[in-house]
Design an enzyme around this catalytic site. Structure first.
Site, PDB file in Angstrom:
ATOM      1  N   ASP A   1      52.979  44.892  63.884  1.00  0.00           N
ATOM      2  CA  ASP A   1      51.857  45.501  63.173  1.00  0.00           C
ATOM      3  C   ASP A   1      50.594  45.178  63.987  1.00  0.00           C
ATOM      4  O   ASP A   1      50.607  44.266  64.835  1.00  0.00           O
ATOM      5  CB  ASP A   1      51.765  44.894  61.768  1.00  0.00           C
ATOM      6  CG  ASP A   1      50.493  45.280  61.052  1.00  0.00           C
ATOM      7  OD1 ASP A   1      50.188  46.485  61.021  1.00  0.00           O
ATOM      8  OD2 ASP A   1      49.800  44.372  60.530  1.00  0.00           O
TER       9      ASP A   1
ATOM     10  N   ASP B   1      46.763  45.675  62.587  1.00  0.00           N
ATOM     11  CA  ASP B   1      45.638  45.163  61.792  1.00  0.00           C
ATOM     12  C   ASP B   1      46.038  43.912  61.027  1.00  0.00           C
ATOM     13  O   ASP B   1      46.946  43.946  60.197  1.00  0.00           O
ATOM     14  CB  ASP B   1      45.148  46.242  60.819  1.00  0.00           C
ATOM     15  CG  ASP B   1      44.518  47.405  61.560  1.00  0.00           C
ATOM     16  OD1 ASP B   1      43.554  47.150  62.304  1.00  0.00           O
ATOM     17  OD2 ASP B   1      44.996  48.544  61.419  1.00  0.00           O
TER      18      ASP B   1
HETATM   19  C1  XBP Z   1      46.124  48.704  58.253  1.00  0.00           C
HETATM   20  C2  XBP Z   1      45.224  49.571  57.481  1.00  0.00           C
HETATM   21  C3  XBP Z   1      43.892  49.700  57.876  1.00  0.00           C
HETATM   22  C4  XBP Z   1      42.900  50.123  58.780  1.00  0.00           C
HETATM   23  C5  XBP Z   1      43.060  51.464  59.072  1.00  0.00           C
HETATM   24  O1  XBP Z   1      47.378  48.564  57.636  1.00  0.00           O
HETATM   25  O2  XBP Z   1      45.546  50.068  56.442  1.00  0.00           O
HETATM   26  O3  XBP Z   1      43.360  48.475  57.536  1.00  0.00           O
HETATM   27  O4  XBP Z   1      41.740  50.055  58.029  1.00  0.00           O
HETATM   28  O5  XBP Z   1      42.470  51.971  60.167  1.00  0.00           O
HETATM   29  P1  XBP Z   1      48.584  47.927  58.438  1.00  0.00           P
HETATM   30  P2  XBP Z   1      42.147  53.517  60.007  1.00  0.00           P
HETATM   31  O6  XBP Z   1      48.085  46.700  59.122  1.00  0.00           O
HETATM   32  O7  XBP Z   1      49.574  47.569  57.365  1.00  0.00           O
HETATM   33  O8  XBP Z   1      49.115  48.962  59.398  1.00  0.00           O
HETATM   34  O9  XBP Z   1      40.773  53.554  59.427  1.00  0.00           O
HETATM   35  O10 XBP Z   1      42.248  54.059  61.397  1.00  0.00           O
HETATM   36  O11 XBP Z   1      43.159  54.126  59.076  1.00  0.00           O
HETATM   37 MG    MG Z   2      48.500  44.663  58.854  1.00  0.00          MG
END
Ligand code: XBP
Ligand code: MG
Length: 258
Positions: free
Chosen positions: A11, A13
């Site tokens: 993953d 973020d």
């Molecule tokens: C990550 C997200 C997001 C980001 C998305 O989820 O949902 O926090 O804000 O970026 P994960 P965008 O780590 O579970 O993949 O604004 O480009 O959608």
């Molecule tokens: Mg995440």
């Protein structure tokens, strides 16, 4: 699980980097201000909004629940898409300015995994643009190519906690879930990985520390470094004080006996 570990699926973020509180959140706020909106997402509210994966989906939830009377000019989808495009530009600038750091142990583990011949991939909700910006800034220009597949954003219809992005990544690599290990930071991410059949290591952060991590192979505060031992919050890291390839192989092998 008698399969040998062949690949790590990361993953982005919250897992590779601390992107949320001082990255995405601030980029949303900059986009709101640039659009002349008096919206502001403070740290706590953003924590609630994070339950919704995906930036556009998050804006929509905020609009529905917190600004039901907002006068949106024109089509709501187009309004959200425009705001999100602006947010992505601001986020890219922040990443390029070095304001979004990798988490402890991430660079070391990626280098070790490459040297050990493990295959690497990314499975994320955010956009390919955001991922490549982060990899370039934090790991250098060639780092995009360390990852055989970058499963990102809208290549699948349903975002996490749906398993779609993990299934897409596995299919593209031609791997079974039992040959891989997912690395996640959130309850949504864990649910997505587990629904795709993947054993999953979790490293928590301030926003996700109280999520439900039932089903994780192990839950840690971070990946650690030789001089920065991890705290094991649930499960078992086999006595290792930080996450390296040997610890991952052993963790993966143990999943077959539980
Ligand atoms: C990550 C997200 C997001 C980001 C998305 O989820 O949902 O926090 O804000 O970026 P994960 P965008 O780590 O579970 O993949 O604004 O480009 O959608
Ligand atoms: Mg995440």
């Amino acid at each position: 699980m008698s399969d040998v570990l062949q690949a790590l699926l990361f993953d982005v973020d919250g897992t590779l980097a601390d992107t949320e509180r001082d990255g995405h959140r601030l980029a949303f706020n900059k986009a709101f201000a640039a659009a002349g909106l008096d919206w502001d997402w403070p740290v706590d509210l953003y924590g609630e909004l994070l339950k919704v994966a995906g930036g556009r989906e998050r804006i929509r939830r905020y609009l529905d629940e917190h600004r039901p009377d907002a006068a949106v000019s024109g089509d709501t989808d187009a309004f959200i898409a425009g705001l999100h495009l602006s947010k992505t530009r601001f986020y890219g600038e922040m990443v390029a300015a070095g304001e979004v750091p990798l988490r402890p142990g991430v660079k070391r583990l990626l280098l070790e995994a490459r040297a050990a011949g493990l295959r690497l991939a990314i499975a994320t909700t955010t956009s390919l643009e955001n991922v490549t910006a982060l990899l370039r800034q934090c790991l250098g220009h060639g780092a995009r190519d360390w990852f055989e597949v970058i499963g990102a954003g809208d290549v699948v219809p349903a975002k996490k906690p749906a398993p779609d992005i993990y299934r897409f990544t596995l299919e593209t690599m031609g791997l079974r879930p039992g040959q891989c290990l997912a690395l996640e930071d959130s309850g949504n991410g864990l649910r997505a990985a587990r629904a795709a059949g993947l054993p999953t290591l979790v490293t928590v952060n301030d926003y996700t520390a109280h999520d439900d991590f039932h089903g994780a192979a192990v839950v840690l505060d971070h990946l650690g470094e030789p001089e920065l031992p991890v705290r094991v919050l649930a499960g078992d890291l086999g006595g290792a004080s930080y996450v390296d390839v040997a610890a991952l192989r052993a963790l993966h092998a143990r999943q077959g006996h539980e």
